[in-house]
Design a protein around this motif. Structure first.
Motif, short mmCIF file in Angstrom:
data_model
loop_
_atom_site.label_atom_id
_atom_site.label_comp_id
_atom_site.label_asym_id
_atom_site.label_seq_id
_atom_site.Cartn_x
_atom_site.Cartn_y
_atom_site.Cartn_z
N GLU A 61 -15.66 -22.08 5.18
CA GLU A 61 -16.59 -23.20 5.21
C GLU A 61 -16.03 -24.32 4.35
O GLU A 61 -15.69 -24.11 3.19
N ILE A 62 -15.91 -25.49 4.93
CA ILE A 62 -15.41 -26.66 4.22
C ILE A 62 -16.47 -27.76 4.35
O ILE A 62 -16.90 -28.07 5.45
N ASN A 63 -16.87 -28.33 3.24
CA ASN A 63 -17.82 -29.44 3.26
C ASN A 63 -17.07 -30.72 2.93
O ASN A 63 -16.38 -30.80 1.92
N LEU A 84 -8.89 -30.90 11.75
CA LEU A 84 -9.54 -29.59 11.84
C LEU A 84 -9.97 -29.30 13.28
O LEU A 84 -9.81 -28.18 13.77
N ILE A 85 -10.50 -30.31 13.97
CA ILE A 85 -10.88 -30.12 15.37
C ILE A 85 -9.66 -29.82 16.22
O ILE A 85 -9.69 -28.91 17.06
N GLN A 86 -8.57 -30.54 15.97
CA GLN A 86 -7.33 -30.31 16.73
C GLN A 86 -6.78 -28.91 16.47
O GLN A 86 -6.35 -28.22 17.38
N LYS A 117 -15.29 -26.30 19.11
CA LYS A 117 -16.41 -25.36 19.00
C LYS A 117 -16.44 -24.66 17.64
O LYS A 117 -17.46 -24.09 17.26
N ASN A 118 -15.35 -24.69 16.90
CA ASN A 118 -15.29 -24.03 15.60
C ASN A 118 -15.51 -24.98 14.42
O ASN A 118 -15.46 -24.57 13.27
N VAL A 119 -15.73 -26.26 14.70
CA VAL A 119 -15.95 -27.24 13.65
C VAL A 119 -17.33 -27.85 13.86
O VAL A 119 -17.60 -28.49 14.86
#
Length: 124
Positions: free
Chosen positions: A11-13, A26-28, A33-35
Motif C-alpha cells: 500500500e502506497i499513499n 504504477l498504473i503502467q 486494476k491494481n492501483v
C-alpha cells in the motif's frame, strides 16, 4: 516439494498533483486494476483543531491515570521526572497512578495540572 507463497499487498499513499507521473508509472507497471486512486482532496483540510475540543476526545473511556500517562508521554517526560516535579514522588508511585492502583486526590490533580499543563478536572 513446491509451495505457493502469496506475497503481501503493498500500500502506497501519495498526496498532491505533482505525483501524477508516479501514479502513471504504477498504473503502467502494475496495471490499472491494481492501483486504486482515491481523491479525497475535498475532505482534507489544513485547519488545525484543538483535539481536546472534539467530541471524540470527550467520548473516550480513559481512566484518570491513563490520562496522566498520555499527558506525561506527550511532554516526553519520564515517570521519575514527573515524580520529581510533583515534589519528590517516587517513580513507582507515578506508575501506580498511571496503572490505576492509586487514586488521585484533588490536591494531587491540581499539582498534575500545573506540571502537565491541563485543567485539574481531567485527572479526577
Amino acid at each position: 516439494m513446491q509451495g505457493h507463497v502469496k506475497t503481501p499487498h503493498i500500500e502506497i499513499n501519495v498526496k498532491g498533483d505533482e505525483y501524477r507521473p508516479l501514479i502513471d508509472f504504477l498504473i503502467q507497471d502494475f496495471g490499472e486494476k491494481n492501483v486504486d486512486i482515491i481523491d479525497d482532496s475535498d475532505e482534507l483540510s489544513d485547519e488545525l483543531i484543538n483535539i481536546s475540543q472534539t467530541e471524540w476526545f470527550h467520548s473516550t473511556d480513559l481512566s484518570p491515570g491513563e490520562t496522566v500517562g498520555i499527558h506525561r508521554k506527550n511532554l516526553k517526560m519520564t515517570q521519575a521526572e514527573l515524580g520529581r516535579r510533583l515534589g519528590g514522588m517516587s517513580r513507582q508511585h507515578v506508575s501506580d497512578i498511571e496503572n490505576g492502583q492509586r487514586n488521585i486526590s484533588v490536591t494531587l490533580s491540581k499539582k498534575l495540572a500545573e506540571v502537565l499543563g491541563h485543567n485539574y478536572r481531567v485527572y479526577l
